[in-house]
Design a protein around this motif. Structure first.
Motif, PDB file in Angstrom:
ATOM      1  N   THR A 117       0.836  -1.208   0.000  1.00 34.54           N
ATOM      2  CA  THR A 117       0.000   0.000   0.000  1.00 34.54           C
ATOM      3  C   THR A 117       0.865   1.249   0.000  1.00 34.54           C
ATOM      4  OG1 THR A 117      -1.836  -1.124   1.106  1.00 34.54           O
ATOM      5  CG2 THR A 117      -1.740   1.277   1.314  1.00 34.54           C
ATOM      6  N   LEU A 139      -7.758   3.006  -0.095  1.00 35.49           N
ATOM      7  CA  LEU A 139      -6.973   1.958   0.556  1.00 35.49           C
ATOM      8  C   LEU A 139      -7.925   0.928   1.163  1.00 35.49           C
ATOM      9  CD1 LEU A 139      -4.494   4.285   2.521  1.00 35.49           C
ATOM     10  CD2 LEU A 139      -4.542   3.760   0.063  1.00 35.49           C
ATOM     11  N   ILE A 162      -2.825   0.486   7.626  1.00 40.68           N
ATOM     12  CA  ILE A 162      -3.409   1.098   6.424  1.00 40.68           C
ATOM     13  C   ILE A 162      -4.397   2.196   6.801  1.00 40.68           C
ATOM     14  CG2 ILE A 162      -5.015   0.609   4.521  1.00 40.68           C
ATOM     15  CD1 ILE A 162      -3.454  -2.066   4.167  1.00 40.68           C
TER      16      ILE A 162
END
Length: 303
Positions: A117, A139, A162
């Motif tokens: 990510t 995300l 994240i």
């Protein structure tokens, strides 16, 4: 929701949720860069999208390291001239309880989910800032990252990271008009089919073609892959220009805004806290209503 003229990358989009996101974005008018580790899976996904009238290209790559991220962004720019949307969906599972989890189990999951990510978002943000007309970073998180989950030290930690990155990047990229949000999806996938409470009803729904029952779709917030794709399409659109720094859950008939971590209860004492003072204050003060942890068990329907 129209996405005509927008170019999107969806990592891990050869199958499952990722393919669902890619299909939905293409159906709304975006052109899509499909990604998966397996070249044959990438070709099949591209063919699937093009046969449905969409436009897509494919990049086989193992998401995690910088060269893969740069290949994805490079393909979007080379083939379609720009980049507007990045969906970071790629992921793997290596579930083990803490005392059985190996270094490799931990590192592989963190590399794909968290590092992947990061590297993909960094490459996309550089390109979007160069273009100068904003963008969307979407995300993909998980309930495990919001609440923790048994046997998922690696996965839960990566997904929690994240969500934290989404909030941080929303601050850093606001001036460039790049929004950053975390999606927290729940859908009938290969992973949820292993949950004992869900497996029989998912199998029955797939066998008969009937919708999942209301207790699954509403109370548990679990539905099909197609049930979660609308949120990604919305966040990719101009309609979501003012939405950033959020963690948004979706599944079945349920749409939810997750709260961010915040102080729940606060106490003060002059001169600071000793261990003894904390112990005396805890039961009826700070610790009187402790927070829950772990994903709640699915509701059991009345027989």
């Amino acid at each position: 929701m129209e996405l005509d003229g927008k170019v999107a990358i969806v990592t891990g989009s050869g199958r499952g949720l990722g393919l669902g996101y890619a299909r939905a974005l293409a159906a709304a008018g975006a052109v899509v860069v499909v990604n998966d580790l397996d070249p044959a899976v990438v070709r099949a996904a591209v063919d699937d999208i093009t046969k449905a009238g969409g436009t897509a290209t494919g990049v086989p790559a193992a998401v995690g390291d910088t060269p893969a991220a740069e290949r994805l962004v490079g393909a979007a720019v080379r083939d379609f001239g720009r980049l507007d949307v990045l969906v970071t969906n790629a992921g793997i599972l290596r579930d083990r309880v803490l005392w059985k989890m190996t270094d490799d189990d931990f590192d592989e999951v963190v590399r794909v989910h968290l590092r992947g990510t990061f590297t993909c978002a960094r490459a996309a943000a550089i390109r979007m800032r160069e273009q100068g007309d904003g963008g969307r970073l979407i995300l993909v998180g998980s309930p495990a990252g919001q609440r923790g989950n048994f046997g998922q030290t690696n996965y839960a930690a990566a997904k929690a990271g994240i969500a934290a990155m989404a909030r941080t990047w929303a601050l850093e990229l606001a001036k460039a008009r790049i929004t950053v949000n975390a999606v927290v999806p729940v859908a009938a996938t290969e992973m949820t089919r292993t949950i004992p409470a869900f497996a029989p009803v998912i199998e029955e729904s797939e066998r008969t073609g009937r919708p999942l029952p209301a207790w699954v779709r509403r109370d548990a917030g679990l539905g099909t892959v197609d049930d979660v794709t609308g949120l990604v399409t919305f966040l990719a659109s101009d309609a979501a220009a003012g939405v950033t720094g959020q963690a948004i859950g979706i599944g079945g008939d349920r749409l939810a805004l997750w709260s961010h971590p915040a102080e729940k209860t606060v106490a003060f004492t002059d001169g600071g806290w000793t261990a003894e003072a904390i112990a005396a204050q805890w039961p009826a003060g700070i610790g009187a209503e402790p927070e829950t942890y772990g994903i709640p068990a699915p509701p059991v329907p009345e027989s």
